[in-house]
Every structure is written in structure tokens, then in C-alpha cells.
Scaffold this motif. Structure first.
Motif, PDB file in Angstrom:
ATOM      1  N   CYS A   1      -1.132   3.793   1.747  1.00 19.45           N
ATOM      2  CA  CYS A   1      -2.495   3.470   1.801  1.00 19.45           C
ATOM      3  C   CYS A   1      -2.684   2.649   3.047  1.00 19.45           C
ATOM      4  CB  CYS A   1      -2.921   2.872   0.619  1.00 19.45           C
ATOM      5  SG  CYS A   1      -2.741   3.824  -0.793  1.00 19.45           S
ATOM      6  N   THR A   2      -3.724   2.919   3.631  1.00 18.81           N
ATOM      7  CA  THR A   2      -4.004   2.115   4.796  1.00 18.81           C
ATOM      8  C   THR A   2      -4.669   0.894   4.453  1.00 18.81           C
ATOM      9  OG1 THR A   2      -6.187   3.134   5.215  1.00 18.81           O
ATOM     10  CG2 THR A   2      -4.283   4.116   6.311  1.00 18.81           C
TER      11      THR A   2
ATOM     12  N   GLY B   1      -4.982  -2.702   0.712  1.00 21.93           N
ATOM     13  CA  GLY B   1      -4.085  -1.613   0.633  1.00 21.93           C
ATOM     14  C   GLY B   1      -3.644  -1.499  -0.938  1.00 21.93           C
TER      15      GLY B   1
ATOM     16  N   ASN C   1     -10.951   2.345   4.967  1.00 17.78           N
ATOM     17  CA  ASN C   1      -9.238   2.855   4.703  1.00 17.78           C
ATOM     18  C   ASN C   1      -9.271   4.291   3.927  1.00 17.78           C
ATOM     19  OD1 ASN C   1      -8.509   0.809   6.145  1.00 17.78           O
ATOM     20  ND2 ASN C   1      -8.597  -0.656   4.341  1.00 17.78           N
TER      21      ASN C   1
ATOM     22  N   GLY D   1       0.875  -1.294  -0.074  1.00 16.94           N
ATOM     23  CA  GLY D   1       0.029   0.045   0.031  1.00 16.94           C
ATOM     24  C   GLY D   1       0.872   1.367  -0.021  1.00 16.94           C
TER      25      GLY D   1
END
Length: 171
Positions: free
Chosen positions: A22-23, A29, A78, A3
Motif C-alpha cells: 500500500c502506498t 499506509g 494513495n 503498508g
């Protein structure tokens, strides 16, 4: 599958650089990475938005709209943490904006940490009309800039197997 990614685009008079975390892990992700990369291409290369704070805001709104995260029934929570820089090619300045990611600037052996805003991009519990701060740095010859995700500070190692941590970045 990751991610974390970096993204860069050269326009006529600027280089736009993004470092994105990215979470979510694994496939979520990675999927967020693909989506964020696509949004960045659209916002910067097609719509010609070059203000780092506006780029983060457009990412935020696009993610909220894609996942319908502004609705109470949103299932996907997310988002991403990022730092976006606009490095001017005809001047000695850089503007930047961060969402939970710092920028480190070194000049003449002195390291300064510049914090981003304390809220992520695309996370539903932040309002849709969020604004990210934008800052400017006058660049000089031999300056160094350091941008990274939390991947480096979350690494374990050494004799005690401790996390690397942000303190070690600064030393």
C-alpha cells in the motif's frame, strides 16, 4: 505500522494469495492496508471471485469508490501495488496478475521474471474501467515462486550502504 502485507485464502479447489504494497507511509499506509484486507475478504471469501485480474479490478473500483477518487475533488491519491495468484489444488497450474509487482519463478536453476501491469490499484489518474492482464504458469515439482513488495529491494546495506535493488534478486 506498515503498508506491506500478504493475504491468503483457501477455497475448495484453490489457494488465493496476495502480496500487497500500500502506498503512503505511517497511518495512511496502515489504513490502506486495513481497507485492502477487508476488500480482499469480501471479493474472494464472500463474492467468490477467484480470477486474479478480476480481484485486482474489484480492489481498484472499491478504492476509487471509497475515496471518491474518480471525482476531480478527490483529496486522497494513495493506492496499492500487488500481485495476486490463484494456485489450483487439483491441477498443476497457477494464474496470476500483477499491478506494478513482479513474480519470480524458478525452475531447474533458471529464474524467470514475470512483470505485472505498469499501473497501480486505486490511484485516481487511471480510468475506472481498467483491466489487468492475467497469465498462467504450469507448475512442476520443485518449482519455486517468489513474491515480494518493494520493501526488500529498497533496503540499504553492505559496505557501501547501497539499496539491495532488483538486480540482486535475480542473481
Amino acid at each position: 505500522v506498515t503498508g506491506d502485507f500478504y493475504w491468503v485464502s483457501k477455497l475448495k479447489d484453490a489457494i488465493i494469495l496476495a502480496v500487497v504494497d500500500c502506498t503512503g507511509h505511517g497511518v495512511p499506509g496502515a489504513f490502506m492496508t486495513v481497507m485492502a484486507n477487508s476488500i480482499l475478504n469480501s471479493v474472494v471469501n464472500e463474492r467468490k471471485i477467484t480470477s486474479p485480474s478480476e480481484i485486482l479490478k474489484e480492489l481498484h473500483l472499491a478504492i476509487l469508490n471509497t475515496w471518491h477518487q474518480n471525482e476531480k475533488s478527490a483529496l486522497y491519491s494513495n493506492g496499492l501495488d500487488a500481485i495476486i495468484c490463484n494456485i489450483s489444488l487439483d491441477k498443476t497450474k497457477m494464474t496470476y496478475s500483477g499491478a506494478k509487482r513482479p513474480l519470480y519463478h524458478s525452475r531447474a536453476g533458471v529464474l524467470e521474471s514475470h512483470r505485472g501491469n505498469c499501473f497501480s490499484v486505486g490511484v485516481p489518474y487511471y480510468q475506472a474501467e481498467i483491466n489487468y492482464d492475467e497469465h498462467e504458469i504450469e507448475l512442476q515439482k520443485d518449482d519455486s515462486l517468489y513474491l515480494f513488495t518493494d520493501g526488500i529491494i529498497d533496503q540499504f546495506g553492505g559496505p557501501e550502504n547501497f539499496k539491495f535493488g532488483p538486480k540482486r534478486i535475480r542473481t
